[in-house]
Design an enzyme around this catalytic site. Sequence first.
Site, mmCIF file in Angstrom:
data_model
loop_
_atom_site.group_PDB
_atom_site.id
_atom_site.type_symbol
_atom_site.label_atom_id
_atom_site.label_comp_id
_atom_site.label_asym_id
_atom_site.label_seq_id
_atom_site.Cartn_x
_atom_site.Cartn_y
_atom_site.Cartn_z
ATOM 1 C CB THR A 24 60.931 -145.693 124.266
ATOM 2 O OG1 THR A 24 59.806 -145.014 124.862
ATOM 3 C CG2 THR A 24 60.294 -147.069 124.110
ATOM 4 C CG LEU A 26 62.686 -136.708 126.939
ATOM 5 C CD1 LEU A 26 61.702 -136.662 127.964
ATOM 6 C CD2 LEU A 26 63.780 -135.382 127.000
ATOM 7 C CG HIS A 27 59.100 -141.708 123.230
ATOM 8 N ND1 HIS A 27 57.718 -141.803 122.835
ATOM 9 C CD2 HIS A 27 59.154 -142.257 124.392
ATOM 10 C CE1 HIS A 27 57.171 -142.474 123.884
ATOM 11 N NE2 HIS A 27 57.947 -142.847 124.749
ATOM 12 C CB ALA A 28 56.558 -137.926 120.211
#
Lengths: 101, 546
Positions: A24, A26-28
């Site tokens: 996904t 570089l998400h949270a």
Amino acid sequence: MTGPAAAPASSEWTEGAATIVDPTGLHARPAVKLTKLAKTFAAAVEVRAESDERWTNAKSPNSVMKMKAAHGSALHIRAAGEDAEAAVAALVALVEANFDA
Amino acid sequence: MPEAAAVATRKTTLTGTPVCGGIAIGPLHILREAAVAPRTASAAPQEEVAAFRAALSAATAALEETLAAEDQLAGDILEFQAALLDDPDLVDPIAATIAAGTAADAAWSAAMDAEIADYRAGGDPVLTARADDLADLKRRVLLALSGERAAESAVPAGAIVLAAELTPSAFLALDPARLGGIATLGGSPTSHVSILAKARGVALVVGLRTALDASWEGAPAILDAAAGTLLTHPAPDALRAAEARRVTGAAARDAADAHAAEPAVTADGIPVKVMVNIDDPAILDMLDPAICDGVGLTRTEFLFQHGAPDEAAQLAFYTRLIAWADGRPVTIRTLDAGGDKPIPGVTFDGEANPFLGVRGVRLSLGRPDLLRTQLRALARAAATAPVPLKVMVPMVTVPDELERVRDLLAEELAGLAAAGIPAAAPVLGTMIEVPAAALTAETFDAGFYSIGSNDLVQYATASARDNPAVAPLADPTNPAVLELIARTVAAGTQRGVEVSLCGDMASSPALAQALLEAGLRAFSVAPAEVGAVKQAIRAATATGGE
């Protein structure tokens, strides 16, 4: 000290890069892990997504989140300061380990 | 006045719509959204900066306290919020604005509003979801600035929370480990809060028909989330019976969840696919794809909740979903609006009988602009999929409707090819939720069938799914319903294509045996029910014990 570090001259940067393998991007969760690790170094640390021209403060989770660095692309990392080499090595290792470190 | 009479007058049974979970027993706690009290800014800017820094520290401490009791899923969100409070690039410019004479709450609100707008702009689903976290964070700091703690910190351990309405951030602010369950007056089983509760296994009942009675605060209560009831001031024998059921249910669930990641094979050795339903992008951050055999249903209505999304916004979510599934098959449903799912500006208002009206594919064919955009985004996403992407069309009644969608898809694929945009043809399948389609399934040129049992039960029994007065008639075990499912499975077997079931029936462990006997070998279930359904499949026999 919380203020942004004064920008060092280009010759002072130590650089590295690693490919983002998280599907996904570089998400949270990765953003928080990356900034937390960057903050453990005294050196100024910056990151740049493959598609970006500008460098982003690796110690700012808000800025890193908004980079929208994508899966499968390279993340460029650079640092300047006393522990710059260790900082780049640690961040490269973190990205290569898919942020599980 | 005899005590028994007093108890009898206080005892109340409330009925609502069950969403998920089993029995919860605990004191009632009425949750009211705390208003942020106005504060008086200090005249000295340096004192304002100090107040701001103190509020950041207080909000961080409150977050870390919640974080300590959280599981991994919500932990990531809370940790992101805490990291933002410690972000010099974000916080220092605000402190500088305050030092220059702006009141702390005004400076913080303005900066956060700008960030929230920034996250929402562009329609990136990942950043849009984080915008809600920023809005929640804004409120946390404002509460800290006015010297208040967020209301959720006052929820007693094991309480059953009762609220008029519950927002997703208010839900996430609750600690599920300390929570008995939740009952709301408003809400619907398809709301974001319902989706979050299902994913996390929180007992939830919505749509209670009552007004909030302040005297209930702290009263003992039994929430039966499977039946959709809330009983206040229960008699001792009712309490004992409920406790026994709760303990049995919790033990069974723990045992099932321990084996959620293992494949489901029936007692007589038949492997069964168990996929998950994805209702909301937030689920992807919470769920490990290893527990399932793929995605059997993706509801795309949430993409349309703020108006019709553009192709890029849809493509971004579809590709993220495919990447998340990590090689497992993914099924995405085209827009299923109408009926009980109105979308402002898309669905028709004032239909006399919306469940029998212009909904699902009927609406999509009436709005080809929306359908074409969605098909284009799906075709582009299909090019990124390691296994063929499955697209299913809802509310199909006759084969011609599927063919009209196929024609539109072919036109869009040709257009994408002409423009040199990478795209691939997804496998087009039919949802079976209309009895006419179930009885003629073999006449559809469908790449797969997906049984939508909620509507199939509703149409087979002529019992509206949103009308509690006819709920007993809307029985999924009605032999007519099971026969329609068996006929669909037989059509799939005859044509050599997969038949799965993605409605509530698949998520009910108690129905696994009956579905297996009807021939079903692929289930798509609510994420929190994967363990329980797999366990029920392992205990069942595919051939009905022959």
